[in-house]
Design an enzyme around this catalytic site. Structure first.
Site, PDB file in Angstrom:
ATOM      1  N   ASP A  67       0.855  -1.176   0.000  1.00 22.54           N
ATOM      2  CA  ASP A  67       0.000   0.000   0.000  1.00 22.54           C
ATOM      3  C   ASP A  67       0.894   1.229   0.000  1.00 22.54           C
ATOM      4  O   ASP A  67       1.934   1.248   0.663  1.00 22.54           O
ATOM      5  CB  ASP A  67      -0.921   0.031   1.224  1.00 22.54           C
ATOM      6  CG  ASP A  67      -2.063   1.002   1.014  1.00 22.54           C
ATOM      7  OD1 ASP A  67      -2.949   0.695   0.196  1.00 22.54           O
ATOM      8  OD2 ASP A  67      -2.055   2.077   1.634  1.00 22.54           O
ATOM      9  N   THR A  68       0.495   2.230  -0.749  1.00 21.85           N
ATOM     10  CA  THR A  68       1.263   3.467  -0.847  1.00 21.85           C
ATOM     11  C   THR A  68       0.375   4.626  -0.430  1.00 21.85           C
ATOM     12  O   THR A  68      -0.746   4.758  -0.908  1.00 21.85           O
ATOM     13  CB  THR A  68       1.784   3.664  -2.285  1.00 21.85           C
ATOM     14  OG1 THR A  68       2.609   2.546  -2.618  1.00 21.85           O
ATOM     15  CG2 THR A  68       2.596   4.940  -2.405  1.00 21.85           C
TER      16      THR A  68
END
Length: 186
Positions: A67-68
């Protein structure tokens, strides 16, 4: 026979990044989770939690999830859904540096889990309204955290980066490879 790798992501960028380092996932399994930040949740903790929640056990497989999160201070900038939201994000980031937290989590076939968060700093040049409007017209902002893509047209606006460029795109490759090796993948 080597164990397979499964990518728990629908992101074509993450798939391309894995391929860049010679890893071809046997399957891509997009997660179906609630990605709403908790009240008061900080960006780093949110990115880590999301990566871990996307993992699921798969027999005889290493599962990779990521996840960013783009953050302006303590504020999480979500994936943009509208041109108005994208314009707000771009105006907020214009002329300043911000952090990008890219978490990667790996589950080994034996159930062990490891996670790392790469922190990068990105600076956007000061943007004027014609630049913002032209970028909005490109549509590249759609579904992008912070309303931009480092690997796309917005590269013309980036005047500073420090940290993991692949992390800013969506998957910190050094950390991913290190986690896989640490969990016994060869």
């Amino acid at each position: 026979m080597p164990l397979q790798v499964i990518l728990a992501s629908a992101s074509p960028r993450r798939l391309a990044l894995l391929r860049q380092i010679g890893i071809e996932p046997a399957r891509v399994l997009p997660p179906d989770i609630d990605e709403t930040p908790r009240p008061g949740e900080l960006p780093r903790a949110y990115a880590r939690r999301m990566a871990l929640e996307k993992l699921r056990p798969e027999p005889d497989s290493y599962v990779i999830a990521a996840d960013t999160v783009v953050a302006a201070g303590r504020r999480i900038l979500p994936k943009t859904d509208s041109p108005e939201e994208a314009a707000r994000h771009l105006r907020l980031l214009s002329g300043r540096r911000h952090k990008v937290f890219s978490a990667v989590a790996v589950r080994a076939p034996d159930g062990r889990v490891a996670c790392r968060v790469a922190v990068s700093v990105v600076g956007l040049a000061r943007l004027d309204e014609p630049q913002i409007n032209a970028y909005l017209a490109s549509g590249e902002w759609r579904g992008k955290a912070g309303a931009y893509a480092l690997q796309g047209r917005a590269a013309a606006f980036i005047d500073f980066t420090a940290g993991s460029c692949s992390g800013v795109v969506g998957l910190p490759l050094h950390e991913t490879a290190a986690l896989l090796r640490g969990l016994g993948w060869r």
